[in-house]
Design a protein around this motif. Structure first.
Motif, short mmCIF file in Angstrom:
data_model
loop_
_atom_site.label_atom_id
_atom_site.label_comp_id
_atom_site.label_asym_id
_atom_site.label_seq_id
_atom_site.Cartn_x
_atom_site.Cartn_y
_atom_site.Cartn_z
N SER A 80 -13.30 13.10 -39.21
CA SER A 80 -14.26 13.14 -40.31
C SER A 80 -13.56 12.73 -41.59
CB SER A 80 -14.80 14.57 -40.45
OG SER A 80 -15.49 14.72 -41.67
N ASN A 81 -14.29 12.08 -42.48
CA ASN A 81 -13.70 11.73 -43.78
C ASN A 81 -13.88 12.87 -44.78
OD1 ASN A 81 -16.51 11.40 -44.11
ND2 ASN A 81 -16.27 9.74 -45.60
N GLU A 82 -14.13 14.08 -44.26
CA GLU A 82 -14.34 15.25 -45.11
C GLU A 82 -13.23 16.28 -44.95
OE1 GLU A 82 -19.08 15.85 -45.78
OE2 GLU A 82 -18.20 16.85 -44.05
N SER A 93 -20.09 21.65 -38.58
CA SER A 93 -19.97 20.46 -39.41
C SER A 93 -20.10 19.19 -38.56
CB SER A 93 -18.63 20.47 -40.14
OG SER A 93 -17.56 20.70 -39.22
N ARG A 94 -19.77 19.28 -37.28
CA ARG A 94 -19.87 18.11 -36.41
C ARG A 94 -21.32 17.63 -36.31
NH1 ARG A 94 -15.31 17.03 -33.79
NH2 ARG A 94 -13.84 18.74 -33.42
N GLU A 95 -21.52 16.39 -36.69
CA GLU A 95 -22.84 15.75 -36.59
C GLU A 95 -23.89 16.44 -37.43
OE1 GLU A 95 -23.87 15.23 -32.46
OE2 GLU A 95 -21.83 14.60 -31.93
N GLY A 96 -23.50 17.40 -38.26
CA GLY A 96 -24.43 18.07 -39.16
C GLY A 96 -25.59 18.73 -38.45
N ARG A 97 -25.30 19.42 -37.33
CA ARG A 97 -26.39 20.01 -36.55
C ARG A 97 -25.94 21.34 -35.93
NH1 ARG A 97 -25.69 19.45 -31.02
NH2 ARG A 97 -24.29 17.82 -30.25
N ARG A 98 -26.86 21.96 -35.19
CA ARG A 98 -26.55 23.15 -34.41
C ARG A 98 -26.06 22.73 -33.02
NH1 ARG A 98 -27.66 24.56 -39.24
NH2 ARG A 98 -29.10 26.29 -39.64
N TRP A 128 -15.17 14.86 -49.73
CA TRP A 128 -15.08 13.74 -48.81
C TRP A 128 -14.45 12.54 -49.50
CZ3 TRP A 128 -19.53 14.75 -51.46
CH2 TRP A 128 -20.21 13.66 -52.05
N LEU A 129 -13.83 11.69 -48.69
CA LEU A 129 -13.18 10.48 -49.17
C LEU A 129 -14.20 9.36 -49.14
CD1 LEU A 129 -10.32 9.79 -50.12
CD2 LEU A 129 -9.80 9.05 -47.79
N ASP A 130 -14.58 8.90 -50.32
CA ASP A 130 -15.66 7.95 -50.48
C ASP A 130 -15.09 6.59 -50.87
OD1 ASP A 130 -18.95 8.21 -51.26
OD2 ASP A 130 -17.88 6.49 -52.08
N GLY A 131 -15.39 5.57 -50.07
CA GLY A 131 -14.92 4.24 -50.41
C GLY A 131 -15.01 3.27 -49.25
N ASN A 132 -14.97 1.98 -49.57
CA ASN A 132 -15.02 0.91 -48.58
C ASN A 132 -16.27 1.03 -47.69
OD1 ASN A 132 -13.68 -1.47 -47.75
ND2 ASN A 132 -13.00 -0.48 -45.87
N GLY A 133 -17.36 1.49 -48.31
CA GLY A 133 -18.61 1.62 -47.59
C GLY A 133 -18.80 2.93 -46.85
N HIS A 134 -17.79 3.78 -46.84
CA HIS A 134 -17.87 5.06 -46.14
C HIS A 134 -18.34 6.15 -47.10
CE1 HIS A 134 -16.00 3.54 -42.50
NE2 HIS A 134 -15.09 2.94 -43.26
N LYS A 135 -19.43 6.80 -46.73
CA LYS A 135 -20.01 7.85 -47.54
C LYS A 135 -19.74 9.21 -46.91
CE LYS A 135 -21.63 4.84 -50.43
NZ LYS A 135 -21.02 4.71 -51.78
N GLN A 136 -20.44 10.23 -47.40
CA GLN A 136 -20.23 11.61 -46.96
C GLN A 136 -20.46 11.78 -45.46
OE1 GLN A 136 -22.41 14.45 -49.31
NE2 GLN A 136 -22.21 16.06 -47.79
N SER A 137 -19.60 12.57 -44.85
CA SER A 137 -19.76 13.01 -43.47
C SER A 137 -19.84 11.85 -42.48
CB SER A 137 -21.01 13.90 -43.32
OG SER A 137 -21.02 14.54 -42.07
N GLU A 138 -18.81 11.03 -42.48
CA GLU A 138 -18.72 9.93 -41.53
C GLU A 138 -17.46 10.07 -40.68
OE1 GLU A 138 -19.09 6.03 -43.09
OE2 GLU A 138 -20.97 6.41 -44.13
#
Length: 434
Positions: free
Chosen positions: A328-330, A194-199, A374-384
């Motif tokens: 992560s906000n997830e 899940s970190r950085e959405g990569r391998r 994920w917690l969405d708000g104040n400009g923060h979107k998925q996986s931040e």
């Protein structure tokens, strides 16, 4: 203290004591939550969404939403763990057989990453080499064999699974020996994180946990089959792996020895990665701990002290934390399940209640369990990545979910729920709820 004030003091102590008792959640309280209409329905819907989508040949589509194509073979590890809990052993065999058939039909010497079906034949959607996913399948096979005892299925598939087990722990990936570049750990060249959405190319705790568990259980099967030399080799390698974990996948946090999530290769045995997250709960899922159980307790304590957040009164465990203190906000579905299972073994019913409270809020819009939220708000979107300062400013944040019905996440959560229900005196398998 005067005699006049003594009764008042006793009354205050009694009230304080009652408040303390009230704050403690019991197993009966958890049982009541599990039997609530919300969780009866969510568990039933999720469990039967897995069973109902599985074809007669055992093929299990990963996604109900189309977010992921085909069947992810690693999910067999979670699915078979669940099916053993609910005594669906025939279905467990079919799910394993499907993966093994896809492997042989496509002339592969290892477990593929993702498989599909075309014209009633198995195809390889992704042949990516994920050795942790391979270990999931090997462990599922061994756990089923030990659960059932000797079967024709075991005889037919033993040559293939034993060969794959040998390849899993030879020095191609299990890097042990005399050289400084060999930390006594199994290297994963494509860790799906899940970190950085990569391998990631790493020595990670999840891979060590599932390979260690597979070595242990496959050795037990080998002993039963009188293959003593093979069993001895696997047990020796398990001991080497345990030594590697002790030396290279632990770190001291707050004076306690804890697990490291992973070690990053640097051409000389690797460097420790100091973030924590769902990966550090991997021994719980594998049901195999390379070290003394206290290390697992210390690890969870460090996670709860350093990672656990609270938003609008709701406690939540982020998917990942980072060395710089951000998180992560997830949240991830299997992470909630694995922590819940750990809490069950420790009889930490307060933590179980907090996790169930979170799931009820985050997952509420969906009829089946989530891949994550994920917690969405104040400009923060998925996986931040967010800091405590960011979190404090997210006053109007809302929880959102993704890929409801995701096979791997749903199977792990149902596995944890089945074990929790049995502990509470409820049947592992739910009734169908309309």
């Amino acid at each position: 203290m005067t005699k006049k004030h003594y009764p008042l003091f006793l009354l205050m102590m009694l009230i304080f004591g009652m408040m303390q008792v009230k704050a403690q959640t019991s197993l009966n309280d958890i049982k009541a939550i599990l039997q609530s209409p919300y969780f009866e329905k969510l568990y039933s819907n999720t469990y039967y969404s897995l069973l109902d989508r599985m074809r007669k040949d055992g093929f299990l589509p990963e996604s109900l939403t189309g977010a992921y194509e085909g069947m992810y073979c690693r999910t067999t590890g979670a699915m078979v763990s669940l099916l053993i809990e609910t005594s669906r052993l025939k279905e467990a065999e079919l799910n394993i057989k499907c993966v093994l058939d896809a492997t042989t039909q496509n002339d592969m010497e290892r477990i593929p990453h993702v498989i599909g079906i075309k014209d009633n034949k198995y195809t390889i959607i992704s042949d990516e080499h994920q050795i942790d996913g391979q270990a999931h399948v090997l462990l599922a096979w061994a756990r089923l064999a030990l659960k059932r005892g000797h079967t024709n299925f075991e005889d037919k598939t033993w040559p293939l699974v034993s060969a794959i087990m040998k390849r899993t722990c030879d020095r191609t990936f299990f890097q042990h020996g005399w050289w400084s570049v060999e930390p006594g750990l199994v290297r994963n060249i494509s860790f799906e994180h899940s970190r950085e959405g990569r391998r990631w190319d790493v020595w990670d705790l999840l891979t060590q946990s599932f390979v260690g568990a597979a070595l242990n259980d496959m050795a037990t099967v080998a002993e039963r089959r009188s293959e003593t030399k093979l069993a001895a080799d696997w047990r020796k390698k398990m001991e080497i792996l345990q030594q590697g974990i002790r030396k290279n996948l632990t770190t001291v946090r707050n004076s306690d020895t804890t697990y490291l999530e992973m070690r990053l290769p640097d051409s000389n045995g690797g460097t420790p990665y100091l973030g924590m997250g769902w990966v550090t709960l991997s021994p719980v899922a594998a049901q195999w701990e390379g070290l003394n159980h206290q290390v697992m307790r210390n690890t969870v304590k460090a996670m709860q002290q350093g990672m656990l957040k609270k938003t609008n009164g709701l406690a939540w465990m982020p998917t990942d934390s980072y060395p710089d203190g951000t998180v992560s906000n997830e949240i991830i579905g299997k992470g909630q399940a694995w922590e819940m299972e750990f809490a069950r073994t420790e009889k930490d019913y307060n933590r179980i209640k907090a996790i169930l409270d979170l799931i009820k809020i985050v997952n509420a819009p969906k009829p089946v369990y989530m891949e994550g939220g994920w917690l969405d708000g104040n400009g923060h979107k998925q996986s931040e990545k967010i800091s405590d300062t960011d979190l404090a400013a997210m006053n109007n944040a809302v929880w959102k979910t993704k890929d409801a019905g995701n096979g791997e996440q749903c199977a792990w959560w149902c596995w944890a729920m089945a074990r929790l229900r049995v502990a509470a005196g409820l049947p592992a398998e739910p009734a169908r709820v309309k």
